[in-house]
Design a protein around this motif. Structure first.
Motif, short mmCIF file in Angstrom:
data_model
loop_
_atom_site.label_atom_id
_atom_site.label_comp_id
_atom_site.label_asym_id
_atom_site.label_seq_id
_atom_site.Cartn_x
_atom_site.Cartn_y
_atom_site.Cartn_z
N LYS A 176 4.58 5.75 7.98
CA LYS A 176 4.02 6.77 7.09
C LYS A 176 3.31 7.81 7.96
O LYS A 176 2.39 7.47 8.71
CB LYS A 176 3.04 6.14 6.10
N LEU B 232 7.63 -1.38 0.69
CA LEU B 232 6.74 -1.47 1.84
C LEU B 232 7.08 -0.32 2.79
O LEU B 232 8.26 -0.04 3.04
CB LEU B 232 6.95 -2.82 2.54
N GLU B 233 6.05 0.36 3.27
CA GLU B 233 6.31 1.50 4.17
C GLU B 233 6.30 1.05 5.62
O GLU B 233 5.31 0.50 6.09
CB GLU B 233 5.24 2.57 3.95
N THR C 29 8.04 9.53 5.36
CA THR C 29 7.86 8.11 5.08
C THR C 29 9.19 7.40 5.29
O THR C 29 10.23 7.90 4.88
CB THR C 29 7.41 7.92 3.61
N TYR D 126 3.78 0.00 9.63
CA TYR D 126 3.46 -1.23 8.88
C TYR D 126 1.93 -1.36 8.69
O TYR D 126 1.35 -2.41 8.94
CB TYR D 126 4.05 -2.46 9.57
N GLY D 127 1.33 -0.24 8.35
CA GLY D 127 -0.09 -0.24 8.04
C GLY D 127 -1.03 -0.20 9.24
O GLY D 127 -2.24 -0.19 9.09
N ARG D 128 -0.46 -0.17 10.45
CA ARG D 128 -1.30 -0.16 11.65
C ARG D 128 -1.13 1.16 12.41
O ARG D 128 -0.09 1.82 12.30
CB ARG D 128 -0.90 -1.27 12.62
N SER E 43 0.96 5.70 10.49
CA SER E 43 0.83 4.24 10.47
C SER E 43 2.21 3.59 10.53
O SER E 43 3.20 4.13 10.01
CB SER E 43 0.09 3.78 9.22
N ASP F 278 10.59 0.09 4.56
CA ASP F 278 10.95 -1.10 5.33
C ASP F 278 12.45 -1.35 5.19
O ASP F 278 12.99 -1.34 4.09
CB ASP F 278 10.16 -2.30 4.77
N ASN G 189 -2.43 11.61 10.14
CA ASN G 189 -2.41 10.15 10.07
C ASN G 189 -1.01 9.63 10.33
O ASN G 189 -0.03 10.23 9.89
CB ASN G 189 -2.85 9.68 8.67
#
Lengths: 314, 257
Positions: A7, A3-4, A27, A65-67, A63, A30, A61
């Motif tokens: 990023k 899990l990144e 990157t 935890y994907g946000r 992010s 987690d 870009n």
């Protein structure tokens, strides 16, 4: 696939015509301890502040935890360089203030603050004014403010600047404890010893990541295994020329206590060095070997910037 | 609400624990209250009357609230900026206006407590207020309005003057000079014509005049400020200053660049 936690792709940041970040890619997995090292003005604080959603990016870009950073504020625990705790409040009152900002009720805040004070070893000093705290105590208190429930990424911007070695060690022992709970750490530092604790190090220079690897790999790939410091009775420019031959033709660094060269095999190199210097009339009074450190890698890879920002006095 | 309450508690603790702030915004106006009653207005035969002393007391309340708003508020903001607190707050899930509201409520509480204290000392020194039900509510309304306007002025100073000393000195400078020009700390009758006009429309001196007129006597104020134009202008300019400060604070104060 891991899990990144963070990023970053092709991140740029401009202030007018000045491009401070020039296409950063990195990157952080987690639970990883990532350290960003770089000289003054290299862009590390800008990068950190974009990550902490304090500044906006120009392009690229990013992010957490994907946000997007702005949407991940409740996952981020950011510790700026400055002592942001209020000196006019006690340690406990400071934590109650931050707990309130996180939306906890007075009762919840009181309970959580006591727990956090215990975790950072300040329970006995909880009701002292922060103005009476030592530098190390204040940093531990500020660390507590980034450890509320739900925080998954700690961003620590030069947290040990100005602390003595004992306080630094104490601080990172605490950080290590929190890592065991799966918290990801993003550390910005100049201090090689602090960076040694990281799983991964990124070296940033002039707005670009110039190297990125584990501490051991960075040292292995960018330096000889050992450094040899040769102290002679007198100092002379000619000594540097003689030693350059043993330093594979590279410029010899002048250290406070002698001349510094890299060596593959110290035992093999020492006798001819002494002989050569002796034949030119320079008496060697002391030899010292040292293992390569991250600071050596830092100076080697970013040396030109350091020379520029310090006027060459490093 | 929890966020606002948290900032409110921090603000009042910081205000009351700062001895310098308490001295200049409470003790100093009280010293001036003594001087006003027993020295400056001594020559005026009206100074012996309780309602005239009430007028002096109210002026000192406005003096206190102006210093609190103009200098203490920017001092707190500049200190928090210098400590990196705004960077920290910006990384947290909190809206600027909630932080600001907590600060304003904190200052309002501080000013109201100071006002009660100064009035109590005024009463001990012989001041007597006209405490009709309408008088109290109108006066309280204008006191709150003047405090919000003073907070607004302080917030604007704190937003743009980054240095702590610079922010405090700018606030003190503007407050003291404007108070003098508008006759907050000395009689309206002594002001030249242009400054008398300024005094009627400067929100702080105008509020001071309205409160003094309601709770003390027209003789102290020097004119009757209860007219539609002055009241509406005072309300509008105070609200405008306050709203402008909120806009500027939320847009510029937490900015990192």
């Amino acid at each position: 696939m891991d899990l990144e936690a963070v990023k970053i792709e092709n991140l740029t940041k401009r202030y007018g015509k000045n491009e401070v970040l020039k296409g950063i890619n990195l990157t952080v997995s987690d639970g990883q301890f990532y350290c960003l090292m770089g000289p003054n003005g290299s862009g590390k604080t800008t990068l950190t502040s974009i990550l902490a959603s304090i500044r906006d990016k120009t392009s690229g870009n990013i992010s957490i935890y994907g946000r997007a950073p702005g949407q991940a504020r409740n996952l981020i625990g950011y510790m700026p360089q400055e002592n942001f705790s209020s000196a006019a409040l006690t340690g406990r009152e400071n934590l109650l203030y931050f707990a309130g900002l996180m939306g906890y009720s007075s009762r919840e805040a009181a309970k959580i603050s006591t727990g956090l004070l215990k975790q950072v070893g300040l329970l006995d000093d909880a009701d002292k004014m922060v103005s009476k705290y030592s530098g190390g105590m204040r940093k531990r208190l500020e660390l507590a403010t980034v450890l509320f429930e739900g925080i998954k990424l700690l961003i620590l911007d030069e947290p040990t600047t100005g602390l003595d070695p004992a306080a630094r060690r104490n601080f990172f022992n605490l950080v290590s404890n929190f890592r065991k709970k799966g918290i990801t750490v993003f550390l910005i530092t100049h201090i090689g010893a602090d960076a040694e604790l990281a799983d991964m190090i990124g070296l940033i220079d002039n707005g670009k990541i110039i190297a990125q690897d584990s501490p051991d790999n960075l040292k292995r790939n960018n330096l000889q295994k050992n450094t040899l410091i040769i102290e002679t009775k007198i100092r002379d420019e000619r000594i540097k020329k003689i030693l350059a031959v043993f330093n594979r033709g590279r410029e010899v660094t002048e250290a406070e206590n002698g001349y510094k060269i890299s060596s593959d095999d110290i035992a093999e190199d020492i006798p001819p060095i002494i002989r050569e210097l002796d034949s030119h009339g320079f008496e060697v009074i002391r030899l010292e070997s040292a293992s390569a450190t991250l600071e050596d890698v830092f100076f080697k890879l970013t040396g030109h910037t350091c020379k520029k920002t310090t006027g060459g006095n490093f | 609400m929890r966020q606002v309450n948290s900032v409110f508690i921090k603000t009042i603790k910081e205000l009351y624990r700062n001895k310098t702030t308490v001295f200049w915004t409470v003790v100093w106006p009280v010293i001036f209250l003594f001087l006003g009653i027993f020295l400056f207005y001594r020559a005026d035969p009206l100074s012996e009357t309780p309602t005239f002393r009430a007028g002096i007391t109210i002026s000192m309340v406005v003096f206190s609230l102006m210093l609190s708003g103009f200098s203490t508020m920017p001092g707190i903001i500049a200190t928090d900026r210098s400590n990196g607190l705004f960077l920290k707050l910006r990384s947290m899930p909190i809206k600027q206006w909630r932080d600001l509201l907590g600060r304003i409520f904190g200052l309002l509480f501080y000013v109201l407590v100071s006002a009660v204290l100064i009035c109590a000392i005024g009463i001990v020194l012989g001041a007597r207020f006209n405490l009709g039900p309408g008088n109290i509510s109108v006066s309280l309304g204008f006191l709150v309005l003047a405090t919000l306007a003073a907070s607004g002025a302080g917030i604007i100073i704190g937003t743009f003057v980054k240095n702590i000393n610079g922010a405090v000195i700018t606030g003190v400078g503007i407050a003291v000079v404007s108070m003098s020009l508008a006759g907050v700390t000395f009689p309206y009758a002594f002001l030249p014509g242009a400054l008398q006009a300024f005094s009627r429309f400067y929100p702080f001196s105008s509020s001071n005049a309205i409160i003094s007129f309601m709770l003390s006597t027209e003789a102290f104020v020097g004119y009757n400020p209860i007219n539609a134009l002055q009241i509406s202008f005072t309300i509008a300019s105070s609200i405008l200053l306050f709203v402008l400060s909120i806009i500027l604070y939320t847009r510029f104060c937490w900015k990192a660049d």
